[in-house]
Design an enzyme around this catalytic site. Structure first.
Site, PDB file in Angstrom:
ATOM      1  N   ARG A  21       0.840  -1.200   0.000  1.00 26.74           N
ATOM      2  CA  ARG A  21       0.000   0.000   0.000  1.00 26.74           C
ATOM      3  C   ARG A  21       0.879   1.256   0.000  1.00 26.74           C
ATOM      4  NH1 ARG A  21      -0.964   4.936   1.850  1.00 26.74           N
ATOM      5  NH2 ARG A  21      -0.274   4.223   3.895  1.00 26.74           N
ATOM      6  N   ASP A  22       1.511   1.554   1.118  1.00 27.18           N
ATOM      7  CA  ASP A  22       2.277   2.799   1.190  1.00 27.18           C
ATOM      8  C   ASP A  22       3.431   2.779   0.199  1.00 27.18           C
ATOM      9  OD1 ASP A  22       2.856   5.325   2.032  1.00 27.18           O
ATOM     10  OD2 ASP A  22       3.893   4.734   3.858  1.00 27.18           O
ATOM     11  N   HIS A 215       4.742   4.210  12.546  1.00 23.80           N
ATOM     12  CA  HIS A 215       4.932   4.224  11.088  1.00 23.80           C
ATOM     13  C   HIS A 215       6.052   5.215  10.783  1.00 23.80           C
ATOM     14  CE1 HIS A 215       3.446   3.960   6.851  1.00 23.80           C
ATOM     15  NE2 HIS A 215       3.977   5.181   6.795  1.00 23.80           N
ATOM     16  N   HIS A 217       9.352   6.727   8.527  1.00 23.92           N
ATOM     17  CA  HIS A 217       9.995   6.869   7.224  1.00 23.92           C
ATOM     18  C   HIS A 217      11.473   7.180   7.445  1.00 23.92           C
ATOM     19  CE1 HIS A 217       6.536   7.362   4.138  1.00 23.92           C
ATOM     20  NE2 HIS A 217       6.156   6.585   5.129  1.00 23.92           N
ATOM     21  N   CYS A 248       8.800   9.835  -0.719  1.00 23.20           N
ATOM     22  CA  CYS A 248       8.290  10.959   0.058  1.00 23.20           C
ATOM     23  C   CYS A 248       7.798  11.997  -0.932  1.00 23.20           C
ATOM     24  CB  CYS A 248       9.393  11.524   0.943  1.00 23.20           C
ATOM     25  SG  CYS A 248       8.857  12.973   1.872  1.00 23.20           S
ATOM     26  N   ASN A 257       9.388   4.424   3.371  1.00 21.17           N
ATOM     27  CA  ASN A 257       9.242   3.560   4.541  1.00 21.17           C
ATOM     28  C   ASN A 257      10.593   2.969   4.950  1.00 21.17           C
ATOM     29  OD1 ASN A 257       6.193   3.307   4.837  1.00 21.17           O
ATOM     30  ND2 ASN A 257       6.483   2.847   2.666  1.00 21.17           N
TER      31      ASN A 257
END
Lengths: 314, 314
Positions: A21-22, A215, A217, A248, A257
């Protein structure tokens, strides 16, 4: 919250694959549905149990998630796998509730400016939306966890500082709106280990043993240092993506991530038994290499291999 | 130990640029002497004070260090700069003592097998060599610090495990041989934060406020997580290199030294005032881009910039 297994048992650590997903949110290419199925199967065989698989958005805007229902089914074909999907509004939640997804993530931003820019709503409107999603869930015959991801919880690329008190107030408001759990997202990689430690300690005194998600990054290189600090401060649920897939939106070319493989290595060196076979996860990168040959794959362990020491799984 | 300034004052943090030595040890190309001078000048202007500049080895074997005397002079042209050079034996130390270098690093490996492979000597012979270097220093009219770098202190790519007791015994033996200070090197990036924390605590109980060096590599992605743990456990002197210049002889393609720019960012987020202007250091990467266009430059802050938050310098 029902189901045959508890997705975040106390006393265990959960590393969640969010690359599907991300990760795919910002890549230029994406794998076929069959390859996504393979990706999940290989990581499940390695020991991973948590998969964020897509977003319920109009396929015209996000073709990479057009197969989200199939990917949810792929997750559910594994007896102990836990699937997560994003729903950004009531329509998305309605669609999600028509599937057997076990967790629905709704997003709100800790920064009012970013919330407006991201979803064109005030934070108050987003809190209403969360309450409505919870109500839809309660009225349905399904019982997925409703998880709220709090974006920009460690600072905002639009408005700068985000006060820790404001983050904790928003956490309380999300729980007040009926969320089952929340997550704190360092959306643009602004956090340092001290800040992580402070907020995790406040989360621990708010939630005790109940899970919340971190979560992180790696946009500014501190992703794993922050994960290490969060582990020390009691956090037990982490998002990461295979090969650090993602990016990003505010820093073109930057990493996204934190790298799942390197996070597994970190956790094991710190004495947390992840139950994941690291080398099997590393091998799954071949799927990305084949399906998305133009995407940058990140990660150090995949390059260097695990140590020759017996004690690295501390 | 004399000199007009104390290179490692208690209560401060020292981030040492080792790119000019450890960085260039494994690169295929290297900068001109004029470019090295510029590199030092730009980082000095940014606030850096410690520079490891080369190795006293036959120039036929290491042409990148043929100008080591000029580079030592370049460091000494800055009033508060502290220069470090490697000397692997008595001949190298004799050469170093003919210069005005302020610190001579001698290397020994915590792994007997690696010590044999690296310098073709037993650890006992290497300890003798250290004592001889100290004697040469004492008999000379110069007074550089003699620093012993202990390679493979967190595990060895040849022999695997390295017992922490053995590392501490070697630390004591080095100090017994007359060394002024020692450093622990994670030469192949095997360490995890817990291991770092344990050894730093033992170093703190051994040395109190006296400095020791932490030399970390990012080979397996945990470089900054380990630096964060070392800072928490009281270590105050760190090696790093601009753009993470360097590599790992045992893992082709892997990253080497931790990235100086990202380490500065980490330290500042943790509330350690480095006195270094991060953006000025980032600009110095242009020298490497121009002089070594085929080398991979690493680092996240250089890609993404510092946060828009006021509080990142915690």
């Amino acid at each position: 919250m029902g189901g045959v297994f508890k997705p975040y048992p106390t006393g265990t650590i959960a590393l969640r694959e969010v690359g599907l997903r991300d990760g795919l949110q910002l890549t230029k290419s994406y794998p076929s549905t069959a390859a996504k199925r393979d990706w999940i199967a290989q990581e499940y065989a390695a020991g991973l149990r948590h998969f964020e698989v897509g977003s319920f958005l109009p396929p015209s805007r996000t073709p990479q998630f057009a197969d989200v229902r199939d990917v949810i089914d792929a997750v559910n074909s594994h007896p102990q796998a836990h699937g997560v999907a994003l729903a950004l509004n009531e329509r998305g939640a309605t669609d999600a509730l028509a599937t057997e997804v076990q967790e629905i993530t709704v997003v709100i931003s800790a920064s009012a400016a970013h919330n407006e820019a991201n979803v064109r709503r005030s934070q108050e409107q987003s809190l209403h939306e969360i309450a409505n999603v919870v109500r839809l869930r309660d009225e349905s015959d399904r019982d997925p966890i409703i998880n709220v991801g709090i974006a920009m919880a460690f600072g905002c690329s639009i408005s700068g500082d985000v006060a820790e008190d404001d983050v904790m107030r928003l956490v309380d408001q999300c729980m007040g709106a009926g969320a089952d759990m929340v997550g704190l997202a360092d959306t643009v990689g602004y956090a340092g280990p001290r800040q992580i430690e402070r907020l995790c300690k406040r989360m621990a005194s708010r939630f005790g043993d109940a899970p919340y998600v971190m979560h992180l990054h790696d946009t500014r290189g501190l992703g794993l240092a922050n994960a290490s600090a969060a582990l020390d401060a009691g956090c037990r649920v982490f998002d990461a993506s295979l090969a650090g897939l993602g990016g990003c939106p505010f820093a073109p070319g930057a990493t996204g991530n934190i790298v799942l493989e390197d996070l597994i290595f970190l956790a094991e060196t710190k004495g947390f038994a992840t139950g994941i076979d690291l080398n099997t996860v590393v091998k799954a990168r071949a799927i990305l290499q084949e399906e998305m040959p133009d995407e940058a794959l990140h990660g150090a362990i995949a390059q260097s291999g695990v140590p020759r020491t017996s004690g690295w799984r501390a």
